[in-house]
Design a protein around this motif. Structure first.
Motif, PDB file in Angstrom:
ATOM      1  N   ASN A   1      -6.731  13.804 -29.117  1.00 64.33           N
ATOM      2  CA  ASN A   1      -6.037  12.798 -28.317  1.00 64.33           C
ATOM      3  C   ASN A   1      -5.575  13.438 -27.013  1.00 64.33           C
ATOM      4  O   ASN A   1      -4.872  14.447 -27.029  1.00 64.33           O
ATOM      5  CB  ASN A   1      -4.830  12.268 -29.098  1.00 64.33           C
ATOM      6  CG  ASN A   1      -4.195  11.068 -28.428  1.00 64.33           C
ATOM      7  OD1 ASN A   1      -3.961  11.065 -27.227  1.00 64.33           O
ATOM      8  ND2 ASN A   1      -3.906  10.050 -29.208  1.00 64.33           N
TER       9      ASN A   1
ATOM     10  N   SER B   1     -18.338   9.775 -31.541  1.00 66.70           N
ATOM     11  CA  SER B   1     -18.394   8.847 -30.421  1.00 66.70           C
ATOM     12  C   SER B   1     -18.625   9.561 -29.108  1.00 66.70           C
ATOM     13  O   SER B   1     -17.919   9.360 -28.143  1.00 66.70           O
ATOM     14  CB  SER B   1     -17.082   8.058 -30.344  1.00 66.70           C
ATOM     15  OG  SER B   1     -15.988   8.939 -30.245  1.00 66.70           O
ATOM     16  N   GLU B   2     -19.601  10.470 -29.052  1.00 66.66           N
ATOM     17  CA  GLU B   2     -19.942  11.164 -27.828  1.00 66.66           C
ATOM     18  C   GLU B   2     -21.443  11.172 -27.657  1.00 66.66           C
ATOM     19  O   GLU B   2     -22.192  11.338 -28.629  1.00 66.66           O
ATOM     20  CB  GLU B   2     -19.434  12.604 -27.864  1.00 66.66           C
ATOM     21  CG  GLU B   2     -17.945  12.703 -27.600  1.00 66.66           C
ATOM     22  CD  GLU B   2     -17.580  12.146 -26.238  1.00 66.66           C
ATOM     23  OE1 GLU B   2     -18.141  12.590 -25.235  1.00 66.66           O
ATOM     24  OE2 GLU B   2     -16.735  11.261 -26.179  1.00 66.66           O
TER      25      GLU B   2
ATOM     26  N   HIS C   1      -8.832  14.258 -34.954  1.00 64.41           N
ATOM     27  CA  HIS C   1      -8.481  13.048 -34.223  1.00 64.41           C
ATOM     28  C   HIS C   1      -7.154  13.233 -33.489  1.00 64.41           C
ATOM     29  O   HIS C   1      -6.991  12.787 -32.347  1.00 64.41           O
ATOM     30  CB  HIS C   1      -8.388  11.854 -35.183  1.00 64.41           C
ATOM     31  CG  HIS C   1      -9.703  11.225 -35.478  1.00 64.41           C
ATOM     32  ND1 HIS C   1     -10.165  10.106 -34.830  1.00 64.41           N
ATOM     33  CD2 HIS C   1     -10.687  11.570 -36.348  1.00 64.41           C
ATOM     34  CE1 HIS C   1     -11.368   9.773 -35.289  1.00 64.41           C
ATOM     35  NE2 HIS C   1     -11.704  10.650 -36.221  1.00 64.41           N
TER      36      HIS C   1
ATOM     37  N   PRO D   1     -14.060  13.327 -31.506  1.00 60.72           N
ATOM     38  CA  PRO D   1     -13.918  12.028 -32.156  1.00 60.72           C
ATOM     39  C   PRO D   1     -13.159  11.028 -31.307  1.00 60.72           C
ATOM     40  O   PRO D   1     -12.065  11.298 -30.830  1.00 60.72           O
ATOM     41  CB  PRO D   1     -13.154  12.366 -33.444  1.00 60.72           C
ATOM     42  CG  PRO D   1     -12.394  13.604 -33.105  1.00 60.72           C
ATOM     43  CD  PRO D   1     -13.243  14.369 -32.134  1.00 60.72           C
ATOM     44  N   ARG D   2     -13.762   9.875 -31.101  1.00 59.82           N
ATOM     45  CA  ARG D   2     -13.108   8.753 -30.422  1.00 59.82           C
ATOM     46  C   ARG D   2     -12.461   9.150 -29.096  1.00 59.82           C
ATOM     47  O   ARG D   2     -11.312   8.856 -28.832  1.00 59.82           O
ATOM     48  CB  ARG D   2     -12.057   8.122 -31.342  1.00 59.82           C
ATOM     49  CG  ARG D   2     -12.663   7.539 -32.608  1.00 59.82           C
ATOM     50  CD  ARG D   2     -11.616   6.863 -33.458  1.00 59.82           C
ATOM     51  NE  ARG D   2     -12.195   6.378 -34.706  1.00 59.82           N
ATOM     52  CZ  ARG D   2     -11.487   5.817 -35.687  1.00 59.82           C
ATOM     53  NH1 ARG D   2     -10.183   5.667 -35.546  1.00 59.82           N
ATOM     54  NH2 ARG D   2     -12.072   5.411 -36.779  1.00 59.82           N
ATOM     55  N   ARG D   3     -13.222   9.827 -28.277  1.00 62.95           N
ATOM     56  CA  ARG D   3     -12.705  10.232 -26.958  1.00 62.95           C
ATOM     57  C   ARG D   3     -12.516   8.993 -26.097  1.00 62.95           C
ATOM     58  O   ARG D   3     -13.411   8.151 -26.004  1.00 62.95           O
ATOM     59  CB  ARG D   3     -13.694  11.189 -26.313  1.00 62.95           C
ATOM     60  CG  ARG D   3     -13.254  11.719 -24.952  1.00 62.95           C
ATOM     61  CD  ARG D   3     -14.258  12.739 -24.445  1.00 62.95           C
ATOM     62  NE  ARG D   3     -14.021  14.059 -24.978  1.00 62.95           N
ATOM     63  CZ  ARG D   3     -14.970  14.969 -25.172  1.00 62.95           C
ATOM     64  NH1 ARG D   3     -16.221  14.667 -24.931  1.00 62.95           N
ATOM     65  NH2 ARG D   3     -14.667  16.163 -25.623  1.00 62.95           N
TER      66      ARG D   3
ATOM     67  N   ARG E   1     -14.601  15.017 -37.563  1.00 63.96           N
ATOM     68  CA  ARG E   1     -14.227  13.612 -37.674  1.00 63.96           C
ATOM     69  C   ARG E   1     -12.959  13.409 -38.499  1.00 63.96           C
ATOM     70  O   ARG E   1     -12.557  12.275 -38.748  1.00 63.96           O
ATOM     71  CB  ARG E   1     -15.379  12.807 -38.306  1.00 63.96           C
ATOM     72  CG  ARG E   1     -16.654  12.808 -37.483  1.00 63.96           C
ATOM     73  CD  ARG E   1     -17.659  11.803 -38.023  1.00 63.96           C
ATOM     74  NE  ARG E   1     -18.066  12.121 -39.394  1.00 63.96           N
ATOM     75  CZ  ARG E   1     -19.062  12.947 -39.711  1.00 63.96           C
ATOM     76  NH1 ARG E   1     -19.733  13.563 -38.752  1.00 63.96           N
ATOM     77  NH2 ARG E   1     -19.389  13.163 -40.975  1.00 63.96           N
TER      78      ARG E   1
END
Length: 281
Positions: A119, A268-269, A115, A175-177, A110
C-alpha cells in the motif's frame, strides 16, 4: 558527531558483494530468455551507491560532519533503493525458480502482509515518517553514540526507501497496485513533506540535531535539492513505465477458454510472473 561507522563497513561491503554475485549468477543463467542488461546495470548501480555510502569518503565525512550524514542518508534511503528497484530483482528471482517454488513465492506476494506493505500509504509513512522521527526527536542524537541503533536506522531507511520506490514505480509485480494518478498523488505528498522538513531544518525550527549551524543548513540544502533529484527520477520511472491497460474483460469463448487479451488475475501488474511461463526481462 563522534560516531565511527568504519567498524561496520566490512560486513556491509561483503553483503553487498554477495548480493551482486547472486544477482549476476541468476542474470546469466540461460533460463527462458536473456535478462535485460539495462536492468542488471541499474541494480549494480544501486549496490555501488550503497557501497559508496557505507565506506570511503562519504562514510568518513558522515562520522564527523552532519552534511556527510545527510549525503549518506540520501544515498541509502533514496537513490540506491530506486536503482535497486529498477533492477527488478523479484522478477529475476521468479523467472529463475522452478515452477513449484515460483508459485509459492507468488502466493506470498499475494498474501495479506504483502498487500499491507504494498500500500503506497504504508510505504509513505515508513519512509517519510521515519525521517520526521529521526530529525524531530532525540533519536538522531542517540544514533551518534549507539552503533547498533545507527545501523538499524540505516537498515530502516534502505528498506523503507526500497519499499516506497517499489510500490510507486517498481517493475516487479505488486498486489493490487493503485493506478498511476493515485501513486503520483502519494509521491506529491512525499515531496511536500520532504521539502517542508528540509526548510524547517534550515531554519532550525522543530528539529533536534545538535550540530553547528553551517552544517545544519548545508545538510538541509542537501536534503532539499538531493531529495528533489531522487523524487524526480522516481516520477520519471513511474511515468516511463506507465502502460495504460485498455484491454476489456470478456467472458469465456465457446470452447470455455479465456479470450486472448484478457487480464491475468494472479497479480495485478502487467509484468507479473506466471509460474512455469515467461516473465518479461
Amino acid at each position: 558527531m563522534a560516531h565511527d561507522g568504519h567498524g561496520s563497513a566490512a560486513p556491509a561491503l561483503l553483503l553487498i558483494a554477495l548480493v551482486a554475485a547472486g544477482y549476476l549468477a541468476l542474470a546469466v543463467r540461460p533460463r527462458f530468455r536473456r535478462w535485460s542488461r539495462w536492468r542488471a546495470a541499474a541494480f549494480l548501480t544501486g549496490l555501488a551507491l550503497l557501497a559508496a555510502a557505507t565506506a570511503g569518503p562519504v562514510a568518513a565525512l558522515a562520522a564527523i560532519d552532519f552534511r556527510g550524514h545527510m549525503l549518506q542518508h540520501l544515498l541509502i534511503g533514496m537513490l540506491a533503493p530506486l536503482f535497486l528497484v529498477l533492477g527488478a530483482p523479484m522478477t529475476l528471482l521468479l523467472r529463475s525458480l522452478p515452477a513449484a517454488r515460483a508459485r509459492r513465492l507468488g502466493a506470498l506476494l499475494r498474501g495479506r502482509a504483502a498487500h499491507l506493505l504494498a500500500n503506497p500509504v504504508t510505504a509513505l509513512v515508513l519512509s517519510v515518517g521515519g525521517m520526521v522521527v529521526l530529525y524531530c526527536t532525540p533519536l538522531y542524537r542517540h544514533t551518534m553514540t549507539n552503533g547498533w541503533l545507527h545501523a538499524a536506522v540505516h537498515a530502516h531507511f534502505l528498506f523503507s526507501g526500497y519499499l516506497f520506490a517499489w510500490v510507486i514505480a517498481g517493475p516487479d509485480p505488486a498486489p493490487r497496485r493503485p493506478p498511476v494518478p493515485a501513486r503520483l498523488v502519494v509521491l506529491g505528498v512525499a515531496i511536500a513533506v520532504h521539502a517542508g522538513l528540509s526548510q524547517l531544518m534550515y531554519a532550525g525550527i522543530g528539529v533536534d540535531v545538535a550540530v553547528p549551524e553551517d552544517q545544519r543548513r548545508g545538510a538541509a540544502e542537501i536534503m532539499y535539492y538531493g531529495g528533489d533529484l531522487a523524487e524526480l527520477l522516481l516520477a520519471v520511472a513511474l511515468v516511463a513505465g506507465w502502460r495504460p491497460d485498455r484491454r476489456v474483460r470478456r467472458g469465456p469463448g465457446p470452447d470455455g477458454r479465456a479470450p486472448v487479451g484478457s487480464t491475468c488475475p494472479q497479480l495485478s501488474e502487467p509484468g507479473a510472473h506466471v509460474p512455469g511461463g515467461r516473465t518479461p526481462g
